[in-house]
Design a protein around this motif. Structure first.
Motif, PDB file in Angstrom:
ATOM      1  N   UNK A   1      -2.101  19.248   4.075  1.00  0.00           N
ATOM      2  CA  UNK A   1      -0.820  18.546   3.847  1.00  0.00           C
ATOM      3  C   UNK A   1      -0.984  17.593   2.669  1.00  0.00           C
ATOM      4  N   UNK A   2      -1.543  18.106   1.599  1.00  0.00           N
ATOM      5  CA  UNK A   2      -1.901  17.283   0.449  1.00  0.00           C
ATOM      6  C   UNK A   2      -0.700  16.506  -0.095  1.00  0.00           C
ATOM      7  N   UNK A   3       0.458  17.122  -0.224  1.00  0.00           N
ATOM      8  CA  UNK A   3       1.614  16.422  -0.810  1.00  0.00           C
ATOM      9  C   UNK A   3       2.065  15.267   0.085  1.00  0.00           C
ATOM     10  N   UNK A   4       2.031  15.459   1.400  1.00  0.00           N
ATOM     11  CA  UNK A   4       2.392  14.360   2.313  1.00  0.00           C
ATOM     12  C   UNK A   4       1.403  13.204   2.183  1.00  0.00           C
ATOM     13  N   UNK A   5       0.122  13.546   2.117  1.00  0.00           N
ATOM     14  CA  UNK A   5      -0.914  12.525   1.994  1.00  0.00           C
ATOM     15  C   UNK A   5      -0.753  11.766   0.680  1.00  0.00           C
ATOM     16  N   UNK A   6      -0.481  12.473  -0.412  1.00  0.00           N
ATOM     17  CA  UNK A   6      -0.312  11.817  -1.717  1.00  0.00           C
ATOM     18  C   UNK A   6       0.928  10.921  -1.716  1.00  0.00           C
ATOM     19  N   UNK A   7       1.995  11.336  -1.048  1.00  0.00           N
ATOM     20  CA  UNK A   7       3.182  10.478  -0.944  1.00  0.00           C
ATOM     21  C   UNK A   7       2.854   9.191  -0.197  1.00  0.00           C
TER      22      UNK A   7
ATOM     23  N   UNK B   1      -0.119   7.749  -0.030  1.00  0.00           N
ATOM     24  CA  UNK B   1      -0.961   6.946  -0.931  1.00  0.00           C
ATOM     25  C   UNK B   1      -0.087   6.260  -1.987  1.00  0.00           C
ATOM     26  N   UNK B   2       0.885   6.979  -2.549  1.00  0.00           N
ATOM     27  CA  UNK B   2       1.792   6.384  -3.541  1.00  0.00           C
ATOM     28  C   UNK B   2       2.574   5.228  -2.922  1.00  0.00           C
ATOM     29  N   UNK B   3       3.053   5.412  -1.693  1.00  0.00           N
ATOM     30  CA  UNK B   3       3.770   4.329  -1.006  1.00  0.00           C
ATOM     31  C   UNK B   3       2.885   3.102  -0.868  1.00  0.00           C
ATOM     32  N   UNK B   4       1.626   3.306  -0.560  1.00  0.00           N
ATOM     33  CA  UNK B   4       0.693   2.190  -0.394  1.00  0.00           C
ATOM     34  C   UNK B   4       0.440   1.491  -1.717  1.00  0.00           C
ATOM     35  N   UNK B   5       0.186   2.270  -2.755  1.00  0.00           N
ATOM     36  CA  UNK B   5      -0.169   1.699  -4.061  1.00  0.00           C
ATOM     37  C   UNK B   5       0.992   0.941  -4.707  1.00  0.00           C
ATOM     38  N   UNK B   6       2.201   1.449  -4.546  1.00  0.00           N
ATOM     39  CA  UNK B   6       3.351   0.845  -5.227  1.00  0.00           C
ATOM     40  C   UNK B   6       4.184  -0.041  -4.314  1.00  0.00           C
ATOM     41  N   UNK B   7       3.565  -0.505  -3.254  1.00  0.00           N
ATOM     42  CA  UNK B   7       4.235  -1.399  -2.304  1.00  0.00           C
ATOM     43  C   UNK B   7       4.277  -2.809  -2.875  1.00  0.00           C
ATOM     44  N   UNK B   8       5.338  -3.526  -2.559  1.00  0.00           N
ATOM     45  CA  UNK B   8       5.459  -4.918  -3.018  1.00  0.00           C
ATOM     46  C   UNK B   8       4.367  -5.781  -2.441  1.00  0.00           C
TER      47      UNK B   8
ATOM     48  N   UNK C   1       4.551   2.073   7.054  1.00  0.00           N
ATOM     49  CA  UNK C   1       3.351   1.713   6.305  1.00  0.00           C
ATOM     50  C   UNK C   1       3.333   0.205   6.044  1.00  0.00           C
ATOM     51  N   UNK C   2       4.450  -0.334   5.583  1.00  0.00           N
ATOM     52  CA  UNK C   2       4.533  -1.775   5.313  1.00  0.00           C
ATOM     53  C   UNK C   2       4.246  -2.589   6.570  1.00  0.00           C
ATOM     54  N   UNK C   3       4.809  -2.177   7.690  1.00  0.00           N
ATOM     55  CA  UNK C   3       4.597  -2.910   8.938  1.00  0.00           C
ATOM     56  C   UNK C   3       3.135  -2.868   9.371  1.00  0.00           C
ATOM     57  N   UNK C   4       2.505  -1.708   9.237  1.00  0.00           N
ATOM     58  CA  UNK C   4       1.093  -1.592   9.617  1.00  0.00           C
ATOM     59  C   UNK C   4       0.214  -2.458   8.719  1.00  0.00           C
ATOM     60  N   UNK C   5       0.453  -2.422   7.414  1.00  0.00           N
ATOM     61  CA  UNK C   5      -0.342  -3.235   6.486  1.00  0.00           C
ATOM     62  C   UNK C   5      -0.116  -4.710   6.768  1.00  0.00           C
ATOM     63  N   UNK C   6       1.126  -5.080   7.026  1.00  0.00           N
ATOM     64  CA  UNK C   6       1.431  -6.475   7.353  1.00  0.00           C
ATOM     65  C   UNK C   6       0.704  -6.908   8.628  1.00  0.00           C
ATOM     66  N   UNK C   7       0.619  -6.018   9.605  1.00  0.00           N
ATOM     67  CA  UNK C   7      -0.091  -6.316  10.848  1.00  0.00           C
ATOM     68  C   UNK C   7      -1.570  -6.601  10.555  1.00  0.00           C
TER      69      UNK C   7
END
Length: 167
Positions: free
Chosen positions: A152-158, A160-167, A92-98
């Motif tokens: 796959x709601x729990x996977x999707x929410x995880x 989203x949480x990774x995205x929101x709480x990313x440095x 996720x971090x790599x994709x956002x950085x891209x």
């Protein structure tokens, strides 16, 4: 391997595999040929850096890690922190950085949008049926959203949480 490294990283095992393979097959390899093939694929820098780091880490003659520069140490730390096959958070971090490097001011939003609505090429690459019959892509896109987000709601929410709480 380079694609996996860039997309979600790979673990330290990758460097170990490079070291073991090179050590066991070095006499039968043609370094110039390997370099030319890597150059054709556009991965010559990755191959060189990964091979050098593998030897610095695993070569029995160089057990002194003080010879690593700060950049090299960070490179190795990236491998060590990425598990065997990389992590979802790192992907996720790599994709956002891209997206940030491409000039996107809202890289996180663009990432979520692209996860929900991939480009047409993604569908064609992931399904031979859709490659042959692209007219079905809109139907598959809707099916994909329903199954990935709602079932796959729990996977999707995880994610989203990774995205929101990313440095």
């Amino acid at each position: 391997m380079p694609k996996t490294f860039i997309f979600s990283c790979t673990g330290i095992r990758t460097l170990f595999d490079i070291y073991v393979y090179n050590e066991s097959c070095y006499d039968s390899m043609d370094p110039e040929y390997i370099y030319e093939q890597c150059k054709i694929l556009g991965i010559q820098d990755y191959e060189k850096k990964a091979r050098e780091m593998a030897y610095k880490l695993f070569d029995v003659l160089t057990k002194d890690f003080s010879n690593l520069s700060k950049e090299e140490f960070e490179y190795v730390e990236y491998y060590f922190s990425s598990g065997t096959y990389g992590t979802a958070q790192q992907r996720i971090q790599n994709e956002i950085h891209k997206f940030e490097l491409e000039g996107s001011k809202h890289a996180k939003a663009k990432y979520v949008f692209r996860r929900l609505f991939p480009e047409t090429a993604w569908f064609k690459n992931h399904s031979k049926f859709l490659e042959s019959y692209p007219i079905f892509i809109p139907f598959y896109a809707i099916f994909r959203i329903v199954t990935k987000v709602f079932l796959s709601w729990s996977n999707w929410m995880n994610e989203i949480k990774n995205i929101l709480f990313m440095d």
